[in-house]
Design a protein around this motif. Structure first.
Motif, PDB file in Angstrom:
ATOM      1  N   ILE A 390       0.860  -1.179   0.043  1.00 12.08           N
ATOM      2  CA  ILE A 390      -0.027  -0.012  -0.051  1.00 12.08           C
ATOM      3  C   ILE A 390       0.936   1.172   0.218  1.00 12.08           C
ATOM      4  CG2 ILE A 390      -1.725   1.152   1.320  1.00 12.08           C
ATOM      5  CD1 ILE A 390      -2.726  -1.222   2.433  1.00 12.08           C
ATOM      6  N   THR A 391       0.514   2.107  -1.040  1.00 16.07           N
ATOM      7  CA  THR A 391       1.312   3.123  -0.918  1.00 16.07           C
ATOM      8  C   THR A 391       1.016   4.560  -0.455  1.00 16.07           C
ATOM      9  OG1 THR A 391       0.294   4.281  -2.691  1.00 16.07           O
ATOM     10  CG2 THR A 391       2.067   2.710  -3.465  1.00 16.07           C
ATOM     11  N   ALA A 392       1.890   5.590   0.032  1.00 19.49           N
ATOM     12  CA  ALA A 392       1.406   6.716   0.570  1.00 19.49           C
ATOM     13  C   ALA A 392       0.442   7.466   0.001  1.00 19.49           C
ATOM     14  CB  ALA A 392       2.779   7.560   0.709  1.00 19.49           C
ATOM     15  N   ASP A 393       0.331   7.283  -1.140  1.00 20.11           N
ATOM     16  CA  ASP A 393      -0.933   8.264  -2.058  1.00 20.11           C
ATOM     17  C   ASP A 393      -2.084   7.558  -1.373  1.00 20.11           C
ATOM     18  OD1 ASP A 393       0.621  10.058  -2.994  1.00 20.11           O
ATOM     19  OD2 ASP A 393       0.728   8.948  -5.049  1.00 20.11           O
ATOM     20  N   THR A 394      -2.153   6.230  -1.150  1.00 21.64           N
ATOM     21  CA  THR A 394      -3.301   5.538  -0.868  1.00 21.64           C
ATOM     22  C   THR A 394      -3.798   5.501   0.371  1.00 21.64           C
ATOM     23  OG1 THR A 394      -3.069   3.701  -2.575  1.00 21.64           O
ATOM     24  CG2 THR A 394      -4.440   3.066  -0.741  1.00 21.64           C
ATOM     25  N   LEU A 395      -2.569   5.607   1.192  1.00 21.12           N
ATOM     26  CA  LEU A 395      -3.066   5.994   2.753  1.00 21.12           C
ATOM     27  C   LEU A 395      -3.553   7.371   2.663  1.00 21.12           C
ATOM     28  CD1 LEU A 395      -2.356   5.889   5.859  1.00 21.12           C
ATOM     29  CD2 LEU A 395      -1.952   3.869   4.955  1.00 21.12           C
ATOM     30  N   GLN A 396      -2.797   8.361   2.086  1.00 19.70           N
ATOM     31  CA  GLN A 396      -3.478   9.755   2.219  1.00 19.70           C
ATOM     32  C   GLN A 396      -5.008   9.726   1.851  1.00 19.70           C
ATOM     33  OE1 GLN A 396      -0.462  11.749  -0.245  1.00 19.70           O
ATOM     34  NE2 GLN A 396       0.751  12.472   1.897  1.00 19.70           N
ATOM     35  N   ALA A 397      -5.257   8.996   0.700  1.00 18.44           N
ATOM     36  CA  ALA A 397      -6.637   9.054   0.416  1.00 18.44           C
ATOM     37  C   ALA A 397      -7.604   8.462   1.549  1.00 18.44           C
ATOM     38  CB  ALA A 397      -6.706   8.153  -1.115  1.00 18.44           C
ATOM     39  N   ALA A 398      -7.019   7.387   2.023  1.00 20.49           N
ATOM     40  CA  ALA A 398      -7.965   6.866   3.203  1.00 20.49           C
ATOM     41  C   ALA A 398      -7.983   7.603   4.398  1.00 20.49           C
ATOM     42  CB  ALA A 398      -7.016   5.509   3.380  1.00 20.49           C
ATOM     43  N   GLU A 399      -6.996   8.460   4.518  1.00 21.17           N
ATOM     44  CA  GLU A 399      -6.978   9.449   5.649  1.00 21.17           C
ATOM     45  C   GLU A 399      -8.027  10.393   5.377  1.00 21.17           C
ATOM     46  OE1 GLU A 399      -4.413  13.155   7.513  1.00 21.17           O
ATOM     47  OE2 GLU A 399      -3.254  11.318   6.599  1.00 21.17           O
ATOM     48  N   ARG A 400      -8.222  10.865   4.199  1.00 23.18           N
ATOM     49  CA  ARG A 400      -9.502  11.891   3.662  1.00 23.18           C
ATOM     50  C   ARG A 400     -10.815  11.132   4.265  1.00 23.18           C
ATOM     51  NH1 ARG A 400      -9.052  13.883  -2.177  1.00 23.18           N
ATOM     52  NH2 ARG A 400     -10.939  15.072  -1.555  1.00 23.18           N
ATOM     53  N   ILE A 401     -10.744   9.892   3.932  1.00 28.01           N
ATOM     54  CA  ILE A 401     -12.133   9.325   4.004  1.00 28.01           C
ATOM     55  C   ILE A 401     -12.475   9.214   5.837  1.00 28.01           C
ATOM     56  CG2 ILE A 401     -13.565   7.220   3.885  1.00 28.01           C
ATOM     57  CD1 ILE A 401     -12.133   6.571   1.219  1.00 28.01           C
ATOM     58  N   GLY A 402     -11.013   8.832   6.301  1.00 25.69           N
ATOM     59  CA  GLY A 402     -11.359   8.871   7.801  1.00 25.69           C
ATOM     60  C   GLY A 402     -11.453  10.202   8.240  1.00 25.69           C
ATOM     61  N   ARG A 403     -10.988  11.299   7.847  1.00 30.17           N
ATOM     62  CA  ARG A 403     -11.600  12.725   8.436  1.00 30.17           C
ATOM     63  C   ARG A 403     -12.896  12.865   8.134  1.00 30.17           C
ATOM     64  NH1 ARG A 403      -7.325  15.991   9.942  1.00 30.17           N
ATOM     65  NH2 ARG A 403      -5.214  15.035   9.570  1.00 30.17           N
ATOM     66  N   TYR A 404     -13.244  12.479   6.988  1.00 29.28           N
ATOM     67  CA  TYR A 404     -14.861  12.585   6.725  1.00 29.28           C
ATOM     68  C   TYR A 404     -15.683  11.797   7.879  1.00 29.28           C
ATOM     69  CZ  TYR A 404     -19.375  11.043   4.755  1.00 29.28           C
ATOM     70  OH  TYR A 404     -20.633  10.896   4.672  1.00 29.28           O
ATOM     71  N   TYR A 405     -15.377  10.561   8.074  1.00 27.01           N
ATOM     72  CA  TYR A 405     -15.987   9.749   9.122  1.00 27.01           C
ATOM     73  C   TYR A 405     -15.818  10.360  10.505  1.00 27.01           C
ATOM     74  CZ  TYR A 405     -17.616   6.216   5.973  1.00 27.01           C
ATOM     75  OH  TYR A 405     -18.112   5.487   4.841  1.00 27.01           O
ATOM     76  N   LEU A 406     -14.621  11.042  10.787  1.00 27.02           N
ATOM     77  CA  LEU A 406     -14.647  11.728  11.980  1.00 27.02           C
ATOM     78  C   LEU A 406     -15.439  12.838  12.234  1.00 27.02           C
ATOM     79  CD1 LEU A 406     -12.981  12.331  14.852  1.00 27.02           C
ATOM     80  CD2 LEU A 406     -11.100  13.467  13.287  1.00 27.02           C
ATOM     81  N   ASP A 407     -15.555  13.802  11.113  1.00 22.50           N
ATOM     82  CA  ASP A 407     -16.618  14.802  11.345  1.00 22.50           C
ATOM     83  C   ASP A 407     -17.964  14.299  11.534  1.00 22.50           C
ATOM     84  OD1 ASP A 407     -14.792  16.773  10.499  1.00 22.50           O
ATOM     85  OD2 ASP A 407     -15.418  17.067   8.596  1.00 22.50           O
ATOM     86  N   HIS A 408     -18.478  12.938  10.813  1.00 21.55           N
ATOM     87  CA  HIS A 408     -19.561  12.554  11.105  1.00 21.55           C
ATOM     88  C   HIS A 408     -19.916  11.830  12.375  1.00 21.55           C
ATOM     89  CE1 HIS A 408     -21.643  13.407   6.794  1.00 21.55           C
ATOM     90  NE2 HIS A 408     -20.388  13.791   6.705  1.00 21.55           N
ATOM     91  N   ALA A 409     -18.961  11.263  12.823  1.00 19.06           N
ATOM     92  CA  ALA A 409     -19.117  10.534  14.239  1.00 19.06           C
ATOM     93  C   ALA A 409     -19.136  11.672  15.314  1.00 19.06           C
ATOM     94  CB  ALA A 409     -17.587   9.967  14.588  1.00 19.06           C
ATOM     95  N   LEU A 410     -18.682  12.986  15.120  1.00 22.83           N
ATOM     96  CA  LEU A 410     -18.720  13.891  16.171  1.00 22.83           C
ATOM     97  C   LEU A 410     -20.418  14.517  16.107  1.00 22.83           C
ATOM     98  CD1 LEU A 410     -15.504  15.952  15.514  1.00 22.83           C
ATOM     99  CD2 LEU A 410     -16.199  14.981  17.643  1.00 22.83           C
ATOM    100  N   ALA A 411     -20.788  14.648  14.916  1.00 27.38           N
ATOM    101  CA  ALA A 411     -22.139  14.881  14.878  1.00 27.38           C
ATOM    102  C   ALA A 411     -23.188  13.812  15.347  1.00 27.38           C
ATOM    103  CB  ALA A 411     -22.403  15.196  13.335  1.00 27.38           C
ATOM    104  N   VAL A 412     -22.592  12.489  15.087  1.00 25.27           N
ATOM    105  CA  VAL A 412     -23.569  11.565  15.507  1.00 25.27           C
ATOM    106  C   VAL A 412     -23.495  11.427  16.928  1.00 25.27           C
ATOM    107  CG1 VAL A 412     -24.039   8.954  15.614  1.00 25.27           C
ATOM    108  CG2 VAL A 412     -23.646  10.333  13.476  1.00 25.27           C
ATOM    109  N   TYR A 413     -22.490  11.502  17.840  1.00 29.04           N
ATOM    110  CA  TYR A 413     -22.339  11.416  19.082  1.00 29.04           C
ATOM    111  C   TYR A 413     -23.003  12.714  19.610  1.00 29.04           C
ATOM    112  CZ  TYR A 413     -19.154   7.677  19.610  1.00 29.04           C
ATOM    113  OH  TYR A 413     -18.702   6.229  19.807  1.00 29.04           O
ATOM    114  N   ASP A 414     -23.142  14.012  19.067  1.00 33.36           N
ATOM    115  CA  ASP A 414     -23.747  15.084  19.366  1.00 33.36           C
ATOM    116  C   ASP A 414     -25.450  14.817  19.537  1.00 33.36           C
ATOM    117  OD1 ASP A 414     -21.890  16.808  19.562  1.00 33.36           O
ATOM    118  OD2 ASP A 414     -22.027  17.680  17.484  1.00 33.36           O
ATOM    119  N   LEU A 415     -25.794  14.064  18.289  1.00 33.41           N
ATOM    120  CA  LEU A 415     -27.007  13.664  18.119  1.00 33.41           C
ATOM    121  C   LEU A 415     -27.507  12.720  19.252  1.00 33.41           C
ATOM    122  CD1 LEU A 415     -29.758  13.661  16.209  1.00 33.41           C
ATOM    123  CD2 LEU A 415     -28.571  11.340  15.296  1.00 33.41           C
TER     124      LEU A 415
END
Length: 505
Positions: A390-415
């Motif tokens: 797995i390359t660095a570019d792929t890890l960075q792409a996965a991190e972008r998805i991870g940050r997306y889910y982080l935003d939404h986890a915070l919103a769901v925990y608020d809910l």
């Protein structure tokens, strides 16, 4: 208790109360990190169904997890091995066209399942015939052993050997990749029968309650849910039945539900303290109902065909692995992961960290990013050589998805009232205020009234406990401090209640 600012006396209120919720800016789903065959399908399905791309994107990840779960592992370092199966839950209100999206995205999995069944059909027929012959021979030899007068020990040995031979013939199960409604016990049996893996994919949120056991039992059965994500050995012993053991279970969960269902998850016994909530990648998209185009562009046939062929091929390619294939990270990819871990760590600090209220979830985010990186790697390279690291570019792409889910986890925990306990307490106090004012016919209350009502309620027993929720209600315009003039004795602090609070409790 600290004294809030005294509001100006008089009947006039400034504005109306602000809703007791935390509005967060949620980043859009990064569809562009997918390979073309997957990104095109996600965008086309979102357009055709007039649904947010988040929905099709999360279901797409669940489909990749269905293909790779139990068949691939990531060797991050010598002591860290990560599975690649995911739990995704997307929350949208009723009428949001969740089912059409599910059908469009999961259809190729059904085709792949049928193809796997066709490849095992001949093997099943041969095994069934061999088993029938072996059992008949074992039964015949057993009868002869019962009647044997000469050499009874030899006859018994022959019958025993035949019985063992018959018992050793295993008729392969019809291959299964997924189910949509399953109890915890049935889920274990399905995984045991199908190489330790199964996917629960459903557009109906009640499958979540079924899987954890809360639909039919007061005590949820969380073992399969917890171990099926972590890959820990699962051993189930039941009275009157053979035990079932799975060395490395791989459960995939891809579910859509309603926001109200998520709101109640934290109250379920064991869901947070045992780590159920922490294992889920949440998506809380913006609802498109009310702004949809009633003449959308259908999914182009070439896009659909390319997607179906690619996902089906990926499933069949990985299905041949009897033992999991291990993926590695390049040195640069390990550094990207380390940088992300170093970004997360100080934010988990219990006193100063922004992610402290969701430490249980956020502490698993690095592992989730590794899983996402593996799935992206497979989706990009399965036709050209996925055995590469797995390359660095792929890890960075996965991190972008991870940050997306982080935003939404915070919103769901608020809910769920989990990321801000003060907000949860404020909602409880507001509920008491509306009921108290309705009962007394007054638009005021005192702190003493509230303390008496909450006496014995853990966490709201003292004036200090009430400081934060009363301040929140004041800041949001639901209440204001009365001009409490000195009097005889120790008069309790009193509050006025906004008329809109009483009209819309």
């Amino acid at each position: 208790m600290g004294t809030p600012a005294v509001a100006d006396a008089g009947p006039v209120w400034d504005g109306v109360p602000v809703p007791l919720k935390t509005d967060r800016l949620l980043r859009p789903f990064p569809v562009e990190v997918f390979p073309g065959w997957l990104a095109d399908q996600v965008e086309a399905v979102a357009e055709a169904t007039q649904t947010p791309a988040d929905l099709a994107g999360s279901v797409a990840l669940a489909c990749l997890s269905t293909a790779a779960g139990g068949k691939v592992l990531v060797q991050v370092d010598r002591s860290w091995t990560e599975s690649v199966n995911l739990y995704t839950v997307t929350a949208l209100p009723p009428g949001s066209r969740k089912s059409p999206v599910f059908r469009a995205m999961t259809g190729p999995l059904t085709d792949a399942e049928e193809a796997l069944r066709e490849t095992t059909a001949e093997q099943r027929v041969e095994a069934e015939l061999a088993a029938r012959i072996a059992h008949a021979r074992a039964e015949d030899l057993a009868k002869k052993a019962e009647r044997a007068t000469a050499n009874p020990q030899e006859a018994l040995a022959d019958a025993t050997a035949a019985a063992k031979e018959a018992a050793g013939i295993v008729v392969p199960e019809l291959p299964r990749l997924m189910t949509d409604d399953v109890t915890p016990e049935s889920c274990v049996s399905l995984m045991a029968a199908h190489g330790g893996r199964i996917a629960v994919l459903s557009a109906e949120g009640d499958v979540f309650a079924t899987l954890t056991g809360t639909r039919y039992s007061a005590a949820p059965n969380l073992g399969v849910f917890l171990k099926g994500h972590a890959g820990d050995k699962l051993q189930v012993d039941r009275k009157g039945r053979e035990s079932e053991s799975i060395d490395r279970p791989a459960l995939t969960l891809g579910v859509t539900t309603q926001p109200g269902t998520l709101q109640g998850l934290a109250a379920q016994p064991g869901f947070r303290d045992r780590g159920v909530l922490a294992r889920i990648l949440y998506s809380l998209p913006v609802n498109t109902v009310g702004s949809r185009n009633n003449e959308p562009i259908p999914v182009p046939e070439p896009t659909e065909t390319t997607y179906c062929d690619a996902l089906r091929t990926l499933v069949l390619l990985l299905a041949d692995h009897d033992t999991p294939h291990h993926l590695d990270l390049t040195p640069d990819a390990r550094q990207v992961l380390l940088d992300f871990q170093n970004w997360i760590e100080p934010r988990l600090h219990p006193q100063t960290g922004q992610l402290a209220p969701i430490t249980d979830w956020a502490s698993k985010l690095a592992g989730a990013v590794v899983r996402l990186a593996a799935l992206l790697h497979l989706a990009h390279t399965f036709t050209t050589g996925y055995a590469t690291p797995i390359t660095a570019d792929t890890l960075q792409a996965a991190e972008r998805i991870g940050r997306y889910y982080l935003d939404h986890a915070l919103a769901v925990y608020d809910l769920m009232g989990q990321s801000n306990p003060d907000l949860d307490d404020a909602r409880e106090v507001l509920d008491w205020i509306t009921k108290h004012c309705d009962k007394t016919g007054r638009d005021t209350f005192t702190q003493r009234d509230l303390l008496r009502a909450k006496n014995g309620r853990r966490g709201l027993n003292t004036a200090a406990d009430l400081e934060a929720p009363l301040r929140l209600l004041t800041d949001h315009g639901y209440i204001r401090l009365r001009d409490n003039k000195p009097g005889r004795g120790r008069p309790s602090i009193a509050y006025d209640v906004h008329p809109a609070t009483l009209q819309n409790p």
